[in-house]
Enzyme design. Structure first.
Site, PDB file in Angstrom:
ATOM      1  N   ASN B  34     217.580  55.374  65.990  1.00 30.00           N
ATOM      2  CA  ASN B  34     217.223  55.433  64.571  1.00 30.00           C
ATOM      3  C   ASN B  34     216.363  54.244  64.142  1.00 30.00           C
ATOM      4  O   ASN B  34     216.153  54.040  62.949  1.00 30.00           O
ATOM      5  CB  ASN B  34     218.477  55.545  63.690  1.00 30.00           C
ATOM      6  N   GLU B  36     216.951  51.002  64.478  1.00 29.62           N
ATOM      7  CA  GLU B  36     217.616  49.703  64.347  1.00 29.62           C
ATOM      8  C   GLU B  36     217.391  48.920  65.639  1.00 29.62           C
ATOM      9  O   GLU B  36     217.345  49.494  66.720  1.00 29.62           O
ATOM     10  CB  GLU B  36     219.122  49.896  64.082  1.00 29.62           C
ATOM     11  N   ARG B  93     199.725  35.970  51.603  1.00 27.26           N
ATOM     12  CA  ARG B  93     198.796  36.216  50.489  1.00 27.26           C
ATOM     13  C   ARG B  93     199.525  36.593  49.202  1.00 27.26           C
ATOM     14  O   ARG B  93     198.940  36.605  48.140  1.00 27.26           O
ATOM     15  CB  ARG B  93     197.789  37.311  50.876  1.00 27.26           C
ATOM     16  N   GLN B  94     200.813  36.953  49.327  1.00 30.82           N
ATOM     17  CA  GLN B  94     201.585  37.220  48.115  1.00 30.82           C
ATOM     18  C   GLN B  94     202.397  35.962  47.802  1.00 30.82           C
ATOM     19  O   GLN B  94     203.618  35.958  47.862  1.00 30.82           O
ATOM     20  CB  GLN B  94     202.470  38.461  48.318  1.00 30.82           C
ATOM     21  N   HIS B 127     197.984  30.299  54.548  1.00 33.24           N
ATOM     22  CA  HIS B 127     196.946  30.780  53.628  1.00 33.24           C
ATOM     23  C   HIS B 127     196.772  29.800  52.462  1.00 33.24           C
ATOM     24  O   HIS B 127     195.649  29.537  52.030  1.00 33.24           O
ATOM     25  CB  HIS B 127     197.329  32.179  53.130  1.00 33.24           C
ATOM     26  N   LYS B 190     180.482  36.102  45.397  1.00 32.35           N
ATOM     27  CA  LYS B 190     180.506  37.527  45.049  1.00 32.35           C
ATOM     28  C   LYS B 190     180.368  37.649  43.536  1.00 32.35           C
ATOM     29  O   LYS B 190     181.290  37.310  42.810  1.00 32.35           O
ATOM     30  CB  LYS B 190     181.825  38.167  45.487  1.00 32.35           C
ATOM     31  N   ASP B 218     186.821  31.093  57.704  1.00 27.29           N
ATOM     32  CA  ASP B 218     187.906  31.513  56.813  1.00 27.29           C
ATOM     33  C   ASP B 218     189.221  31.305  57.550  1.00 27.29           C
ATOM     34  O   ASP B 218     189.221  31.019  58.752  1.00 27.29           O
ATOM     35  CB  ASP B 218     187.734  32.988  56.419  1.00 27.29           C
ATOM     36  N   ASP B 222     190.893  40.015  57.970  1.00 28.13           N
ATOM     37  CA  ASP B 222     191.805  41.150  57.974  1.00 28.13           C
ATOM     38  C   ASP B 222     191.006  42.439  58.203  1.00 28.13           C
ATOM     39  O   ASP B 222     190.750  42.816  59.337  1.00 28.13           O
ATOM     40  CB  ASP B 222     192.595  41.175  56.657  1.00 28.13           C
ATOM     41  N   THR B 226     184.914  41.474  53.551  1.00 23.47           N
ATOM     42  CA  THR B 226     184.300  40.308  52.920  1.00 23.47           C
ATOM     43  C   THR B 226     183.379  39.581  53.887  1.00 23.47           C
ATOM     44  O   THR B 226     182.235  39.247  53.562  1.00 23.47           O
ATOM     45  CB  THR B 226     185.407  39.332  52.445  1.00 23.47           C
TER      46      THR B 226
HETATM   47  N1  LIG Z   1     198.324  41.886  53.134  1.00 22.66           N
HETATM   48  C1  LIG Z   1     197.399  41.848  52.170  1.00 22.66           C
HETATM   49  N2  LIG Z   1     196.180  42.395  52.351  1.00 22.66           N
HETATM   50  C2  LIG Z   1     195.254  42.354  51.381  1.00 22.66           C
HETATM   51  N3  LIG Z   1     195.461  41.810  50.180  1.00 22.66           N
HETATM   52  C3  LIG Z   1     196.667  41.253  49.952  1.00 22.66           C
HETATM   53  C4  LIG Z   1     197.679  41.239  50.924  1.00 22.66           C
HETATM   54  N4  LIG Z   1     198.747  40.626  50.410  1.00 22.66           N
HETATM   55  C5  LIG Z   1     198.440  40.277  49.163  1.00 22.66           C
HETATM   56  N5  LIG Z   1     197.182  40.657  48.870  1.00 22.66           N
HETATM   57  C6  LIG Z   1     196.460  40.494  47.617  1.00 22.66           C
HETATM   58  O1  LIG Z   1     195.452  39.532  47.832  1.00 22.66           O
HETATM   59  C7  LIG Z   1     195.250  38.784  46.642  1.00 22.66           C
HETATM   60  C8  LIG Z   1     195.363  37.311  46.904  1.00 22.66           C
HETATM   61  O2  LIG Z   1     194.464  36.950  47.887  1.00 22.66           O
HETATM   62  P1  LIG Z   1     193.896  35.458  47.925  1.00 22.66           P
HETATM   63  O3  LIG Z   1     193.152  35.280  46.642  1.00 22.66           O
HETATM   64  O4  LIG Z   1     193.050  35.440  49.155  1.00 22.66           O
HETATM   65  O5  LIG Z   1     195.115  34.542  48.021  1.00 22.66           O
HETATM   66  C9  LIG Z   1     196.279  39.265  45.656  1.00 22.66           C
HETATM   67  O6  LIG Z   1     195.690  40.182  44.788  1.00 22.66           O
HETATM   68  C10 LIG Z   1     197.315  39.926  46.513  1.00 22.66           C
HETATM   69  O7  LIG Z   1     198.039  40.929  45.837  1.00 22.66           O
HETATM   70  N1  LIG Z   2     221.675  52.038  65.598  1.00 24.72           N
HETATM   71  C1  LIG Z   2     222.513  52.166  66.614  1.00 24.72           C
HETATM   72  N2  LIG Z   2     222.506  53.259  67.395  1.00 24.72           N
HETATM   73  C2  LIG Z   2     223.370  53.381  68.424  1.00 24.72           C
HETATM   74  N3  LIG Z   2     224.255  52.451  68.762  1.00 24.72           N
HETATM   75  C3  LIG Z   2     224.313  51.349  68.012  1.00 24.72           C
HETATM   76  C4  LIG Z   2     223.468  51.157  66.910  1.00 24.72           C
HETATM   77  N4  LIG Z   2     223.736  49.958  66.354  1.00 24.72           N
HETATM   78  C5  LIG Z   2     224.724  49.429  67.086  1.00 24.72           C
HETATM   79  N5  LIG Z   2     225.071  50.246  68.089  1.00 24.72           N
HETATM   80  C6  LIG Z   2     226.071  50.022  69.127  1.00 24.72           C
HETATM   81  O1  LIG Z   2     227.147  50.903  68.867  1.00 24.72           O
HETATM   82  C7  LIG Z   2     228.361  50.291  69.286  1.00 24.72           C
HETATM   83  C8  LIG Z   2     229.346  50.283  68.139  1.00 24.72           C
HETATM   84  O2  LIG Z   2     229.570  51.575  67.708  1.00 24.72           O
HETATM   85  P1  LIG Z   2     230.964  51.957  67.052  1.00 24.72           P
HETATM   86  O3  LIG Z   2     232.000  51.744  68.106  1.00 24.72           O
HETATM   87  O4  LIG Z   2     230.783  53.389  66.656  1.00 24.72           O
HETATM   88  O5  LIG Z   2     231.143  51.028  65.863  1.00 24.72           O
HETATM   89  C9  LIG Z   2     228.018  48.897  69.728  1.00 24.72           C
HETATM   90  O6  LIG Z   2     227.919  48.878  71.122  1.00 24.72           O
HETATM   91  C10 LIG Z   2     226.671  48.650  69.104  1.00 24.72           C
HETATM   92  O7  LIG Z   2     225.891  47.730  69.819  1.00 24.72           O
END
Ligand SMILES: Nc1ncnc2c1ncn2[C@@H]1O[C@H](COP(=O)(O)O)[C@@H](O)[C@H]1O
Ligand SMILES: Nc1ncnc2c1ncn2[C@@H]1O[C@H](COP(=O)(O)O)[C@@H](O)[C@H]1O
Lengths: 297, 297
Positions: B34, B36, B93-94, B127, B190, B218, B222, B226
């Protein structure tokens, strides 16, 4: 009171909102090109009691981070209280060190939510009750048993019913079912064949299931391996019919194929997790936890 | 002293380990059905000063959670100290609320690491410097400038060099380069065309680049939008050649195509992030930060 939702399973949040007679707060959420998540709420949360729902479904780590980011945004938006709704609590199975040098990820999750700003957690059928103790704050723990058991009771002849636990290590869930339905209990015991080291081979049925309608119950069905093998063992021991029911339909990996090919007549889950499209089948029933969650909210 | 690595970019960890004359601690890490993550170290970390490296590359949220889980496991394994190495700091960047009801995800990340058990963070070219203040503990902030600038200086005629900032809002990086290389500075500005609302259209070059070899600098590239537009503006203004250099080659989405199609003669990055396979091209040079990181460790 305001209800927010992440992107993992918005349908459930919509249903809960409807029950409450409110709307889910419109939220802008998207992934930047490098996969970082951006979130912004479209309405002020100042002074509000905020409920933030996210289902821990695949891709689970992404949805967990999204929920943490949303909590952070709510906290900084001066929410009065923040209740995190996790219908299925991710990483619940890693709730102890099974061996040295392992994490306790279920505890880590609780700490991460707290750190981000969660005041309270609302969740459904935790894998183990101990997880409630991991969170530093109130945990509202809801149960799907009434919903699921009433459905099964209405569909079957109660005199023919036997409740079955698929695993001797998890009889607790089945025990509650047997109590509620006034039905006898059986257990499928996985015995390791001493000749084949570490290989689970024998599924021994403890209790009489001959001619009975068996309700196999568990908290979650993940890959479906255990449950389908248990069902086979019940049929091999003369069961007339087998119904499988679990709160959480995780249904990952080979689950779809296993469920489709199984002789089990019906699988009953709740909608704590979205059902994969390919499993929208006649023999799969999904009951809604929305009324229960709405009542708790 | 023990060095651990997540699964995001194990090559860099191996290189750092080699520089240190040690091995990366063998670790079992995999995804359950799943999604995890399971993690377990194969060696005892009791009493050790542990360094845990993870590159925040795609899928970034998964690798962040994996690093948090590994920190948790180290903490519970009685590590004496835990230093988190994030060569590229995700969500940097956030780092402020650009508008109301936004998260400050860069701060959240710092808090998550702390909560999981990190004592110290080691990172490269944040950053913004403010992020150092987000973590409640020491932050070792390394710079790629010496590595990148020495490479560029050795390849070019210093008298012809002009250092260019691709964005008037981020001249700080270019300023340090100009200082180090003793070269003049130019800026690509710009300008929003007043006739086309909100549409960035004009790239104005401030400073003389005619006949010059321009080094566009820079902290990260990404999607490359730019930087490629800035390079075009330089060529349009008579630049003889354009070299692009940045510490972090994030290179997501359309970056690969843009870099391939660009007239830029060479792109120079460090290996804080893995280079996408399709970008292993002649005109892309990747310099290793491993010696610098190893020295800091
Ligand atoms: N992973 C990202 N990719 C692109 N833009 C981002 C990302 N994370 C944040 N931002 C946005 O980039 C802007 C800030 O960029 P900067 O001015 O370069 O620090 C803000 O508007 C953010 O919301
Ligand atoms: N997402 C998962 N899927 C399957 N097995 C897991 C997961 N997360 C933990 N386990 C393992 O499941 C066992 C515990 O399951 P249970 O005896 O049902 O509580 C442990 O050996 C864990 O490492």
């Amino acid at each position: 009171l305001m209800l927010f939702s992440g992107r993992a399973h918005p349908e459930l949040a919509e249903e809960v909102a409807k029950q409450l007679g409110i709307g889910v707060v419109p939220t802008k959420a998207f992934d930047f090109a490098n996969g970082e998540i951006y979130v912004r709420f479209q309405e002020s949360a100042r002074g509000a009691d905020c409920f933030l729902m996210q289902s821990h479904t695949a891709p689970i780590n992404k949805w967990i981070i999204e929920q943490l980011i949303m909590i952070d945004a709510l906290k900084r938006a001066s929410a009065r209280s923040i209740t995190v709704i996790v219908p299925f609590y991710g990483y619940a199975r890693q709730d102890k060190k099974h061996r040295g040098r392992e994490p306790i990820s279920a505890r880590l999750m609780a700490d991460l939510f707290k750190t981000a700003g969660a005041d309270r957690i609302l969740t459904v059928d935790l894998h183990t009750d101990q997880i409630q103790g991991f969170f530093d704050g109130p945990v509202d723990h809801l149960f799907a048993l009434p919903l699921l058991a009433d459905y099964v009771a209405a569909k079957t002849d109660r005199n023919k019913l036997t409740v079955v636990s698929p695993d001797a290590g998890r009889v607790r869930v089945a025990d509650r079912w047997a109590d509620r339905l006034g039905a006898p209990l059986a257990i499928v015991h996985k015995r390791r064949d001493p000749d084949v080291a570490n290989q689970v081979t024998v599924h021994e049925v403890v209790g009489d299931v001959n001619g009975r309608v068996c309700v196999l119950v568990d908290d979650m069905i993940d890959t479906g391996g255990t449950i389908c093998a248990a069902a086979d063992a019940l049929f091999a021991n003369g069961a007339e019919d087998v119904i499988v029911t679990a709160t959480h339909g995780v249904l990952s990996g080979p689950a779809a194929d296993r469920l489709k090919n199984s002789k089990v007549s019906e699988f009953v889950f709740t909608n704590t997790l979205p059902t994969p499209g390919e499993l929208e089948l006649d023999k799969i029933t999904v009951l809604s936890m929305a009324p229960t969650i709405a009542r708790a909210v």
